[in-house]
Design a protein around this motif. Structure first.
Motif, PDB file in Angstrom:
ATOM      1  N   THR A 330     -23.654  64.598  49.132  1.00  0.00           N
ATOM      2  CA  THR A 330     -22.648  64.329  48.102  1.00  0.00           C
ATOM      3  C   THR A 330     -22.881  65.225  46.884  1.00  0.00           C
ATOM      4  OG1 THR A 330     -24.031  62.501  47.331  1.00  0.00           O
ATOM      5  CG2 THR A 330     -22.149  61.958  48.752  1.00  0.00           C
ATOM      6  N   GLN A 331     -24.113  65.735  46.733  1.00  0.00           N
ATOM      7  CA  GLN A 331     -24.440  66.656  45.650  1.00  0.00           C
ATOM      8  C   GLN A 331     -24.715  68.055  46.176  1.00  0.00           C
ATOM      9  OE1 GLN A 331     -27.737  64.520  43.867  1.00  0.00           O
ATOM     10  NE2 GLN A 331     -26.391  63.561  42.373  1.00  0.00           N
ATOM     11  N   VAL A 332     -24.086  68.397  47.308  1.00  0.00           N
ATOM     12  CA  VAL A 332     -24.282  69.707  47.899  1.00  0.00           C
ATOM     13  C   VAL A 332     -23.874  70.800  46.913  1.00  0.00           C
ATOM     14  CG1 VAL A 332     -21.994  69.710  49.005  1.00  0.00           C
ATOM     15  CG2 VAL A 332     -23.817  71.139  49.941  1.00  0.00           C
ATOM     16  N   MET A 333     -24.662  71.827  46.820  1.00  0.00           N
ATOM     17  CA  MET A 333     -24.516  72.968  45.912  1.00  0.00           C
ATOM     18  C   MET A 333     -24.954  72.656  44.481  1.00  0.00           C
ATOM     19  SD  MET A 333     -23.708  75.287  47.975  1.00  0.00           S
ATOM     20  CE  MET A 333     -23.646  76.598  46.760  1.00  0.00           C
ATOM     21  N   CYS A 334     -25.253  71.395  44.162  1.00  0.00           N
ATOM     22  CA  CYS A 334     -25.719  71.090  42.801  1.00  0.00           C
ATOM     23  C   CYS A 334     -27.106  71.673  42.529  1.00  0.00           C
ATOM     24  CB  CYS A 334     -25.710  69.588  42.563  1.00  0.00           C
ATOM     25  SG  CYS A 334     -24.043  68.882  42.434  1.00  0.00           S
ATOM     26  N   PRO A 335     -28.075  71.556  43.451  1.00  0.00           N
ATOM     27  CA  PRO A 335     -29.356  72.242  43.194  1.00  0.00           C
ATOM     28  C   PRO A 335     -29.187  73.757  43.120  1.00  0.00           C
ATOM     29  CG  PRO A 335     -29.608  70.580  44.911  1.00  0.00           C
ATOM     30  CD  PRO A 335     -28.139  70.725  44.665  1.00  0.00           C
ATOM     31  N   GLU A 336     -28.281  74.318  43.952  1.00  0.00           N
ATOM     32  CA  GLU A 336     -28.056  75.759  43.938  1.00  0.00           C
ATOM     33  C   GLU A 336     -27.356  76.213  42.670  1.00  0.00           C
ATOM     34  OE1 GLU A 336     -29.135  74.600  47.867  1.00  0.00           O
ATOM     35  OE2 GLU A 336     -27.567  73.822  46.562  1.00  0.00           O
ATOM     36  N   TYR A 407     -15.855  70.766  45.134  1.00  0.00           N
ATOM     37  CA  TYR A 407     -15.593  70.125  43.843  1.00  0.00           C
ATOM     38  C   TYR A 407     -16.832  69.968  42.968  1.00  0.00           C
ATOM     39  CZ  TYR A 407     -11.373  68.967  46.428  1.00  0.00           C
ATOM     40  OH  TYR A 407     -10.215  69.048  47.179  1.00  0.00           O
ATOM     41  N   ASN A 408     -18.021  70.022  43.546  1.00  0.00           N
ATOM     42  CA  ASN A 408     -19.226  69.875  42.726  1.00  0.00           C
ATOM     43  C   ASN A 408     -19.399  71.084  41.810  1.00  0.00           C
ATOM     44  OD1 ASN A 408     -19.988  67.399  43.730  1.00  0.00           O
ATOM     45  ND2 ASN A 408     -21.352  68.239  45.279  1.00  0.00           N
ATOM     46  N   LYS A 409     -19.649  70.823  40.549  1.00  0.00           N
ATOM     47  CA  LYS A 409     -19.854  71.912  39.582  1.00  0.00           C
ATOM     48  C   LYS A 409     -20.866  71.506  38.510  1.00  0.00           C
ATOM     49  CE  LYS A 409     -15.624  70.557  37.127  1.00  0.00           C
ATOM     50  NZ  LYS A 409     -14.338  71.039  36.562  1.00  0.00           N
ATOM     51  N   MET A 410     -21.785  70.609  38.858  1.00  0.00           N
ATOM     52  CA  MET A 410     -22.820  70.176  37.929  1.00  0.00           C
ATOM     53  C   MET A 410     -24.180  70.541  38.488  1.00  0.00           C
ATOM     54  SD  MET A 410     -23.725  66.381  36.468  1.00  0.00           S
ATOM     55  CE  MET A 410     -24.411  65.868  38.039  1.00  0.00           C
ATOM     56  N   THR A 411     -24.960  71.281  37.728  1.00  0.00           N
ATOM     57  CA  THR A 411     -26.294  71.681  38.164  1.00  0.00           C
ATOM     58  C   THR A 411     -27.215  70.475  38.193  1.00  0.00           C
ATOM     59  OG1 THR A 411     -25.997  73.885  37.210  1.00  0.00           O
ATOM     60  CG2 THR A 411     -28.251  73.167  37.651  1.00  0.00           C
ATOM     61  N   LEU A 412     -27.967  70.339  39.274  1.00  0.00           N
ATOM     62  CA  LEU A 412     -28.892  69.222  39.443  1.00  0.00           C
ATOM     63  C   LEU A 412     -30.313  69.707  39.208  1.00  0.00           C
ATOM     64  CD1 LEU A 412     -29.453  66.287  40.387  1.00  0.00           C
ATOM     65  CD2 LEU A 412     -29.696  67.217  42.696  1.00  0.00           C
ATOM     66  N   PRO A 413     -31.016  69.161  38.177  1.00  0.00           N
ATOM     67  CA  PRO A 413     -32.426  69.523  37.983  1.00  0.00           C
ATOM     68  C   PRO A 413     -33.240  69.091  39.195  1.00  0.00           C
ATOM     69  CG  PRO A 413     -31.535  68.411  36.048  1.00  0.00           C
ATOM     70  CD  PRO A 413     -30.528  68.251  37.150  1.00  0.00           C
ATOM     71  N   LEU A 414     -34.205  69.920  39.568  1.00  0.00           N
ATOM     72  CA  LEU A 414     -34.955  69.662  40.792  1.00  0.00           C
ATOM     73  C   LEU A 414     -36.193  68.807  40.568  1.00  0.00           C
ATOM     74  CD1 LEU A 414     -34.740  73.189  42.426  1.00  0.00           C
ATOM     75  CD2 LEU A 414     -33.429  71.163  43.018  1.00  0.00           C
ATOM     76  N   ASN A 415     -36.919  69.066  39.509  1.00  0.00           N
ATOM     77  CA  ASN A 415     -38.192  68.388  39.311  1.00  0.00           C
ATOM     78  C   ASN A 415     -38.233  67.488  38.099  1.00  0.00           C
ATOM     79  OD1 ASN A 415     -39.711  69.303  41.533  1.00  0.00           O
ATOM     80  ND2 ASN A 415     -39.934  71.299  40.569  1.00  0.00           N
ATOM     81  N   MET A 483     -14.115  79.215  47.377  1.00  0.00           N
ATOM     82  CA  MET A 483     -13.972  80.501  46.694  1.00  0.00           C
ATOM     83  C   MET A 483     -12.752  80.521  45.775  1.00  0.00           C
ATOM     84  SD  MET A 483     -16.525  82.472  47.316  1.00  0.00           S
ATOM     85  CE  MET A 483     -17.452  80.939  47.154  1.00  0.00           C
ATOM     86  N   LEU A 484     -11.735  79.747  46.106  1.00  0.00           N
ATOM     87  CA  LEU A 484     -10.571  79.676  45.219  1.00  0.00           C
ATOM     88  C   LEU A 484     -10.906  79.015  43.886  1.00  0.00           C
ATOM     89  CD1 LEU A 484      -7.775  78.667  47.785  1.00  0.00           C
ATOM     90  CD2 LEU A 484      -8.201  80.927  46.793  1.00  0.00           C
ATOM     91  N   ARG A 485     -11.945  78.196  43.876  1.00  0.00           N
ATOM     92  CA  ARG A 485     -12.354  77.483  42.656  1.00  0.00           C
ATOM     93  C   ARG A 485     -13.663  78.037  42.077  1.00  0.00           C
ATOM     94  NH1 ARG A 485     -11.017  72.103  41.650  1.00  0.00           N
ATOM     95  NH2 ARG A 485     -13.237  71.752  41.195  1.00  0.00           N
ATOM     96  N   ARG A 486     -14.073  79.220  42.511  1.00  0.00           N
ATOM     97  CA  ARG A 486     -15.419  79.684  42.169  1.00  0.00           C
ATOM     98  C   ARG A 486     -15.625  79.873  40.666  1.00  0.00           C
ATOM     99  NH1 ARG A 486     -12.820  83.782  44.869  1.00  0.00           N
ATOM    100  NH2 ARG A 486     -12.553  85.798  43.826  1.00  0.00           N
ATOM    101  N   TYR A 487     -14.608  80.350  39.949  1.00  0.00           N
ATOM    102  CA  TYR A 487     -14.793  80.590  38.519  1.00  0.00           C
ATOM    103  C   TYR A 487     -14.874  79.270  37.746  1.00  0.00           C
ATOM    104  CZ  TYR A 487     -13.644  85.368  39.785  1.00  0.00           C
ATOM    105  OH  TYR A 487     -13.654  86.601  40.362  1.00  0.00           O
ATOM    106  N   GLU A 488     -14.059  78.305  38.134  1.00  0.00           N
ATOM    107  CA  GLU A 488     -14.127  76.988  37.499  1.00  0.00           C
ATOM    108  C   GLU A 488     -15.472  76.320  37.780  1.00  0.00           C
ATOM    109  OE1 GLU A 488     -11.920  72.606  37.776  1.00  0.00           O
ATOM    110  OE2 GLU A 488     -10.983  74.375  38.718  1.00  0.00           O
ATOM    111  N   ASN A 489     -15.951  76.446  39.016  1.00  0.00           N
ATOM    112  CA  ASN A 489     -17.242  75.859  39.361  1.00  0.00           C
ATOM    113  C   ASN A 489     -18.391  76.554  38.631  1.00  0.00           C
ATOM    114  OD1 ASN A 489     -15.841  74.190  41.022  1.00  0.00           O
ATOM    115  ND2 ASN A 489     -16.596  75.012  42.935  1.00  0.00           N
TER     116      ASN A 489
END
Length: 497
Positions: A330-336, A407-415, A483-489
Motif C-alpha cells: 500500500t506504500q509501494v514507491m514510498c521508500p524509493e 498515486y503514492n507521492k509521500m516519502t517514507l523514512p526507513l529507519n 509516468m503520466l503523473r511523474r511530475y506531480e509525484n
C-alpha cells in the motif's frame, strides 16, 4: 515557562505540524473510516458492559468485571500495537531550546496518557457501573471501581509504551510480553474443567476481599509511577542515541546474493528488496510482526476451538497471504521516494523495479504457505482453499495493491522510529486495504451460497492463476499511468523528504 504552559505549547505545535503535513487533507478519508469503525466498536463495548453489569447485579458480585480485566487488557495491549506509535515524534526540535529536556519528555508522555484511546474503555465501564449501581451497589463503590478500572488502563498504556520501545530496538524483547501473557493464558489450556472452576472460585473470593481495599489502589498507583519514570528515562536515552546516531555496530559478513546475478537488472532490484527487509527497521519489524501473527492464528485454528466458523477460516487464511502485501505494497514507491530522481534517469527503470517487487512479494508468500499447512494437516483448512487464496494474493490482490504506485507521492523514512516525521497515509491506501481484505471473502461467500465450497474455491483459483499469468500486461499498464503523473509525484516526494 511552567510545565502546563510547555504542555499546551507542545500540544498546539503538534496539531499545527499535522495540519501542515502535505498528506493531511488526504488523510481525512482514512480518519472517517477509523471513526466509523470506532463507533461500531463503541456500541459493542456498551452492549458488553451492559451484559456484564446485568450478570454482576444478578449474582450480587460487583467485582466480577475484574475477573475479565486481564483478557480485556490483553486486547487493549494488542490493539495499541496496531494503532499507536511511541509518543515522541516531535522531540528532536525541542532538544535545542532552553527548557528542561525531561520536562519536554514528560509533556509528551502526559499527552499519551490523555489520548482518547485511554478513555475508550469508559464506554464499557460506565454501563457496567450504572447497572450494578441500580442493582444495589453504593455510589462510592461504583466511583471507586471506575477509578480503579481506568487506572488499570493507564498502567497498561505505560506497559505497552515500555514494551513497544524495547521491541523497536531488538526483536528479542518480544520474549517479555510473550512470557508474561503466556503465563496468564497457557495454564487454562492444561487444567481440567473442575480445576478451572476451582481457580475461578478462588479468584472471585480473592477479588471480593481485596479489590476495593486501599492497598490495591496503592499498588496500581506505585506501578503506574514506576512505569512512568522508567519510560521517561528510557525514551530520553533512546532519543539522544538516535539524534546522535549513537548506534552499536559490528563487523559482519554481508551476502552479495550472487545467485541473483543471472537475472540482470531485476536481480539487482531483488537484492535491494532483500537488503531493505534485512536492514531497515520499519520494513523488518513489519515482517517479523506478520510472521508472528500468522503463526499464532494458525496454531489457534489448528489446536483450539477458536475461529471455528467457515467465515473465520476464510478470513484468516486470506489474511495470512495478504498481510505482507497490505502492510508494505500500500506504500509501494514510498521508500524509493528518498532516491526517486535516480530511478527516473534510465528508461523503464521503474518498470523493472516494480516487477522485482512483485516477484519478491510472491516469493515471500512461501512463508505463510508453510505456516498454513499446519491447519491443512490438522483438517481445518483444505489444500484447495489455501491454493485459492495464495493465487488470489499473487493475482487480483497484488494487481489492486500495485495501483498505489500511481498515486503514492509521500516519502517514507526507513529507519526513523522515535523522532521521525508523521507517517500519514492517504485515502486510497485505506480504500485499497479494505478492498483487498474483504472483497475475496464476499465473493467466496456469494459463490458458496449459490453453489458449494469447492466451486467457490475453484472459481477463485482460476481467477487468481489467470491474473497472475497476466502480470506483464497489467504491470506495464501501471507503469504507463504512473509516468503520466511523474511530475506531480516527484513534487510530493520532494516535499515530504
Amino acid at each position: 515557562m511552567n510545565r502546563l504552559q510547555l504542555f499546551l505549547l507542545l500540544r498546539k505545535n503538534t496539531k499545527l505540524s499535522e495540519k501542515r503535513h502535505p498528506m493531511f487533507e488526504a488523510n481525512q478519508y482514512g480518519k472517517f473510516f477509523s471513526y466509523l469503525a470506532s463507533s461500531i466498536v463503541g456500541l459493542e463495548f456498551m452492549g458488553l458492559g451492559t451484559f456484564l453489569g446485568w450478570l454482576a447485579a444478578k449474582e450480587d458480585a460487583t467485582e466480577i468485571i475484574f475477573l475479565f480485566m486481564p483478557f480485556l487488557l490483553i486486547v487493549d495491549f494488542g490493539v495499541r500495537f496496531t494503532t499507536q506509535q511511541t509518543p515522541l515524534m516531535l522531540v528532536k526540535p525541542y532538544l535545542l531550546i532552553p527548557v528542561s529536556k525531561y520536562s519536554a519528555i514528560e509533556c509528551f508522555l502526559v499527552k499519551q496518557l490523555l489520548d482518547l484511546s485511554n478513555f475508550f474503555w469508559i464506554l464499557l465501564f460506565l454501563p457496567y457501573g450504572f447497572i450494578v449501581w441500580c442493582g444495589g451497589a453504593t455510589i462510592w463503590i461504583v466511583l471507586a471501581m471506575l477509578c480503579l478500572l481506568h487506572l488499570m488502563v493507564l498502567v497498561n498504556s505505560q506497559w505497552y509504551l515500555f514494551v513497544r520501545t524495547l521491541v523497536n530496538q531488538s526483536i528479542f524483547w518480544w520474549a517479555l510480553p510473550i512470557m508474561f501473557y503466556g503465563s496468564l493464558i497457557l495454564p487454562f489450556f492444561f487444567l481440567s474443567s473442575k480445576q478451572i472452576d476451582n481457580v475461578i472460585d478462588f479468584l472471585i473470593y480473592f477479588l471480593n476481599d481485596n479489590v476495593f481495599s486501599w492497598y490495591t489502589f496503592i499498588f496500581f498507583v506505585i506501578l503506574f509511577v514506576a512505569f512512568f519514570v522508567v519510560n521517561r528515562r528510557l525514551q530520553m536515552r533512546l532519543i539522544y542515541d538516535e539524534i546522535s546516531k549513537n548506534e552499536k555496530t559490528k563487523l559482519k559478513h554481508v551476502s552479495e546474493f550472487k545467485a541473483l546475478n543471472r537475472f540482470g537488472q531485476i536481480g539487482e532490484y531483488l537484492k535491494l528488496e532483500i537488503k531493505s527487509t534485512m536492514r531497515n527497521k520499519t520494513i523488518r519489524s513489519r515482517f517479523i510482526q506478520g510472521i508472528c501473527l500468522i503463526t499464532i492464528f494458525s496454531l489457534l485454528i489448528s489446536f483450539t476451538d477458536f475461529y471455528n466458523s467457515s467465515f473465520e477460516h476464510d478470513f484468516w487464511c486470506l489474511y495470512a497471504f495478504i498481510f505482507f502485501g497490505s502492510t508494505n505494497l500500500t506504500q509501494v514507491m514510498c521508500p524509493e521516494g528518498n532516491y526517486i530522481d535516480f530511478l527516473m534517469v534510465h528508461k523503464e527503470n521503474i518498470l523493472t523495479l516494480l516487477r522485482a517487487k512483485y516477484y519478491y512479494y510472491c516469493t515471500v508468500l512461501v512463508l505463510p504457505l508453510l505456516v498454513t499447512l499446519i491447519p491443512v494437516i490438522m483438517g481445518q483448512f483444505s489444500i484447495l482453499m489455501v491454493l485459492a487464496y495464495l493465487f488470489t494474493a499473487t493475482g487480483p490482490i497484488y494487481l489492486i495493491l500495485f495501483q498505489m504506485a500511481i498515486y503514492n507521492k509521500m516519502t517514507l523514512p526507513l529507519n526513523d522510529k522515535l523522532t521521525g516525521k508523521n507517517q500519514m497515509g492517504n485515502k486510497w491506501q485505506t480504500i485499497v486495504s479494505m478492498i483487498a481484505m474483504f472483497a475475496p471473502i464476499i465473493i467466496v461467500s456469494l459463490l458458496r451460497f449459490l453453489y458449494s465450497d469447492v466451486t467457490a474455491y475453484w472459481v477463485l483459483l482460476i481467477i487468481g492463476v489467470v491474473t497472475t499469468l497476466a502480470e506483464p500486461y497489467w504491470m506495464r499498464n501501471i507503469y504507463r499511468r504512473m509516468m503520466l503523473r511523474r511530475y506531480e509525484n516527484l513534487e510530493g516526494f520532494h516535499a515530504t523528504r
